[in-house]
Design a protein around this motif. Structure first.
Motif, PDB file in Angstrom:
ATOM      1  N   SER A  83       0.863  -1.175   0.000  1.00 35.33           N
ATOM      2  CA  SER A  83       0.000   0.000   0.000  1.00 35.33           C
ATOM      3  C   SER A  83       0.902   1.228   0.000  1.00 35.33           C
ATOM      4  O   SER A  83       2.066   1.152   0.408  1.00 35.33           O
ATOM      5  N   MET A  84       0.351   2.347  -0.496  1.00 37.93           N
ATOM      6  CA  MET A  84       1.181   3.555  -0.564  1.00 37.93           C
ATOM      7  C   MET A  84       0.298   4.777  -0.387  1.00 37.93           C
ATOM      8  O   MET A  84      -0.893   4.772  -0.726  1.00 37.93           O
ATOM      9  N   ASP A 109       5.269   7.208  -2.860  1.00 39.07           N
ATOM     10  CA  ASP A 109       5.493   7.836  -1.562  1.00 39.07           C
ATOM     11  C   ASP A 109       4.975   6.937  -0.435  1.00 39.07           C
ATOM     12  O   ASP A 109       3.842   6.434  -0.492  1.00 39.07           O
ATOM     13  N   LYS A 110       5.835   6.717   0.546  1.00 38.50           N
ATOM     14  CA  LYS A 110       5.498   5.999   1.776  1.00 38.50           C
ATOM     15  C   LYS A 110       4.844   4.640   1.517  1.00 38.50           C
ATOM     16  O   LYS A 110       3.755   4.346   2.036  1.00 38.50           O
ATOM     17  N   PRO A 111       5.474   3.827   0.730  1.00 37.85           N
ATOM     18  CA  PRO A 111       4.898   2.495   0.522  1.00 37.85           C
ATOM     19  C   PRO A 111       5.116   1.599   1.740  1.00 37.85           C
ATOM     20  O   PRO A 111       6.113   1.722   2.449  1.00 37.85           O
ATOM     21  N   ILE A 165      11.172   5.170  -5.006  1.00 35.25           N
ATOM     22  CA  ILE A 165      10.473   4.874  -3.753  1.00 35.25           C
ATOM     23  C   ILE A 165      10.967   5.833  -2.673  1.00 35.25           C
ATOM     24  O   ILE A 165      12.174   5.964  -2.466  1.00 35.25           O
ATOM     25  N   ARG A 166      10.027   6.471  -1.982  1.00 32.44           N
ATOM     26  CA  ARG A 166      10.378   7.439  -0.952  1.00 32.44           C
ATOM     27  C   ARG A 166       9.762   7.032   0.394  1.00 32.44           C
ATOM     28  O   ARG A 166       8.589   6.718   0.452  1.00 32.44           O
ATOM     29  N   GLU A 167      10.597   7.032   1.444  1.00 41.28           N
ATOM     30  CA  GLU A 167      10.144   6.802   2.829  1.00 41.28           C
ATOM     31  C   GLU A 167       9.321   5.522   2.942  1.00 41.28           C
ATOM     32  O   GLU A 167       8.242   5.499   3.534  1.00 41.28           O
ATOM     33  N   LEU A 188      14.720   4.282  -2.607  1.00 39.99           N
ATOM     34  CA  LEU A 188      15.309   3.471  -3.660  1.00 39.99           C
ATOM     35  C   LEU A 188      14.951   3.996  -5.045  1.00 39.99           C
ATOM     36  O   LEU A 188      13.860   4.527  -5.261  1.00 39.99           O
ATOM     37  N   ALA A 189      15.893   3.805  -5.959  1.00 41.45           N
ATOM     38  CA  ALA A 189      15.644   4.061  -7.381  1.00 41.45           C
ATOM     39  C   ALA A 189      15.763   2.726  -8.106  1.00 41.45           C
ATOM     40  O   ALA A 189      16.795   2.054  -8.025  1.00 41.45           O
TER      41      ALA A 189
END
Length: 640
Positions: A83-84, A109-111, A165-167, A188-189
């Protein structure tokens, strides 16, 4: 020129107008439906959007979806695999008019991502679409996600472009073992241009409040999904350690082969990070490294060409670890110069009295933990060029160790120590308390003084020769082992000396007594420990019970005296009580004479604690009076 400028201005205006107006005429539901259809087709899972959906057109066309969920397998522990909070989908402008949706980039964001393996061995990260080719079955029918083979449909591919991917949060759960790990602050990239091209991941993550920089490459993701062999490179960097792996993965991770390197600045810091603090000396359990070819076959982990370092220690060899209920270790290793002193606890400090006084020996009663011997079985062949353990110093050695159920057998196939050599055996039974220990050693050309000093803190004998023993003991500490010592010990030394006694001086004193020179008699003198008695040979055997060794065959040959004796050595109390008889040799041939000529036999007492042994003649007052009467009678005969 003016006409061209107007045309360019009109074109730019038209493009800007398109950027502004197109989002107004695009159906959000149609785009989301296309995305859902694409995800369902490519993965077999459902994508749900519970929050707002909107477009932004500049500088690129971006679809923003909030509160997005990606479904889990039916056997999963929760409904959603991921979920994100927000998902930004970057869409090429031309794909809107081509009828085929393409994606340039995902920004997540925030997955909250869950990767899990069920008790039946089914994993939730194998994704297979619902486009079966001829002769294949659908994901649900083929059991996709199991550890067996999952065949992708023909011409099937996934192009997700760049993923940012952030936080994020990543949770790993293995329901077969109960193991659970959670990684936080994922940044992550990810590059996934195709399932048939390398998948690259780069970024940072946090685990137990420690940040790691991660770089990973999977050469062919399609092979990984189908459980075919695929190449993997991993680089992990942090303040605690640096890890690099390059190799091949087979059978869904059950078989691994490649090159592994690990290094770090402190073992203690890693254990503290794992909430297992280690109390150790400043120069112990610090820098470490490991380089090896590593392989994993089912439950076996192997290391070929292993080279490892810990502080100043360096090891090399091969190893195989079998991960059963009780792990099995098979090891063939060269320890080099092994100094164990930095890793051993300090001995009990002696109570200080005065700087001039010698300190008594106190056996350490700190419990020794040997229960760990039951946690592993082993077959280990080890050689070393040198070994130090507290005051014990060994030379080049080779031994074979077997360990089963807490019972250890150590065969010293090559033993070099204290300028001598020999063979030996040690058996330790740590299956229950008290621990039982048996030893058997046969040594030749051993330098006795440093050996006795290091092992028993006894420094009164100099010389080289043979030393053998069969000793057993039991207990849970050094003190227990000394108090329970039992068995036989014997030695035969050549060309040495006994410190603390000058038997030649005793002989001269006895000679003065016989000749009537009473001014030269000093039979009650405590001899200086700095003095010594040379010998051509010195031999004895001791029978130990409860740490006390009894002797009845002590024999020492000196140019002036022949010494025989008996007595005891009390290791628990660290004291000696020997009674010896010195027979004056009537010839300077002394020890080699076969004439049997001899003079006065004088008893000697050797007594006291190891740190302050006293040697003195054992002459009773009546014997002294009798000697004086003998002299008086001689004087009467001479002078009337």
């Amino acid at each position: 020129m003016k006409t061209l400028g107007k045309l360019l201005a009109a074109l730019v205006g038209l493009i800007l107008l398109t950027i502004v107006l197109v989002p107004l005429f695009i159906s959000m539901d149609d785009v989301v439906a296309k995305i859902n259809t694409s995800v369902k087709s490519n993965t077999g899972r459902t994508l749900s959007i519970d929050g707002e959906k909107h477009f932004s057109a500049f500088p690129s066309l971006v679809l923003t979806l909030e509160q997005v969920r990606f479904s889990n397998i039916s056997a999963g522990s929760r409904a959603d695999m991921a979920s994100m909070a927000k998902l930004d989908v970057h869409i090429p402008w031309l794909s809107l008019f081509s009828g085929e949706l393409k994606i340039d980039k995902f920004v997540i964001d925030k997955p909250d991502i869950l990767l899990e393996t069920t008790k039946d061995g089914i994993n939730n990260w194998t994704l297979v679409g619902d486009k079966p080719s001829a002769g294949t079955t659908s994901a649900s029918e083929s059991g996709a996600g199991q550890s067996g083979t999952s065949k992708l449909p023909d011409n099937f591919d996934v192009n997700l472009g760049d993923i940012e991917i952030r936080e994020g949060t990543l949770t790993l759960i293995d329901h077969q073992t109960g193991e659970r790990k959670q990684f936080n602050n994922l940044g992550l990239a990810v590059e996934l241009p195709s399932l048939h091209q390398p998948l690259k991941v780069k970024g940072t993550l946090s685990y137990m409040q420690q940040t790691f920089d991660l770089t990973t490459t999977i050469d062919t993701p399609a092979k990984a999904i189908e459980n075919q062999p695929f190449g993997l490179e991993v680089a992990l960097d942090s303040q605690l350690l640096q890890l690099n792996y390059k190799g091949q993965i087979k059978s869904a991770g059950k078989h691994i082969a490649g090159d592994l390197s690990v290094k770090g600045d402190s073992v203690k810091q890693i254990l503290n990070w794992q909430k297992q603090p280690l109390q150790a000396k400043d120069n112990a359990f610090n820098g470490f490294s490991l380089n090896s070819n590593i392989y994993l076959n089912d439950n076996k982990i192997g290391f070929k060409g292993l080279e490892a370092k810990l502080d100043a220690l360096a090891f090399k060899g091969d190893a195989v670890i079998t991960l059963n209920k009780v792990p099995q270790v098979v090891l063939n290793i060269d320890l080099g110069e092994l100094d164990l002193n930095p890793y051993l606890p300090e001995p009990v400090e002696q109570t200080q009295q005065t700087t001039a006084e010698k300190q008594p020996i106190v056996w350490d009663d700190t419990p020794i933990a040997l229960e760990g011997l039951k946690a592993v079985n082993a077959d280990i062949k080890v050689k070393s060029t040198a070994l130090k353990a507290r005051d014990i110093k060994l030379g080049a050695n080779q031994f074979h160790l077997t360990l089963t159920g807490g019972k250890l057998n150590l065969a010293m196939e090559q033993f070099n120590a204290y300028q001598g050599k020999g063979t030996g055996m040690v058996m330790v039974n740590a299956a229950r308390k008290p621990y039982h220990i048996e030893t058997r050693f046969d040594l030749t050309d051993i330098d006795a003084n440093p050996l006795l000093l290091d092992v028993a803190k006894f420094d009164k004998v100099l010389g080289k020769g043979s030393l053998n023993w069969q000793l057993s003991t039991q207990g849970v500490s050094q003190k227990d082992f000394v108090h329970a010592l039992a068995g036989d010990l014997g030695f035969n030394l050549k060309d040495g000396a006994v410190k603390g006694a000058n038997l030649a001086a005793i002989a001269r004193s006895a000679q003065n007594l016989l000749t009537g020179n009473l001014s030269g008699v000093s039979l009650d003198k405590n001899f200086d420990n700095a003095e010594k008695t040379d010998f051509a040979s010195f031999a004895a055997t001791f029978q130990f019970q409860r740490g006390v060794g009894q002797n009845s065959d002590l024999a020492l040959l000196n140019p002036f005296v022949e010494v025989s004796g008996q007595g005891s050595v009390d290791l628990p109390q660290t004291k000696i009580a020997m009674q010896v008889k010195t027979k004056l040799v009537g010839s300077m041939e002394g020890q080699t004479s076969g004439t049997g000529k001899s003079g006065l036999t004088l008893p000697i007492k050797i007594t006291g604690p190891f740190h302050d042994v006293k040697v003195r003649p054992d002459i009773s007052d009546s014997a002294k009076d009798k000697a004086k009467d003998t002299i008086k009678n001689k004087l009467k005969d001479l002078f009337g």
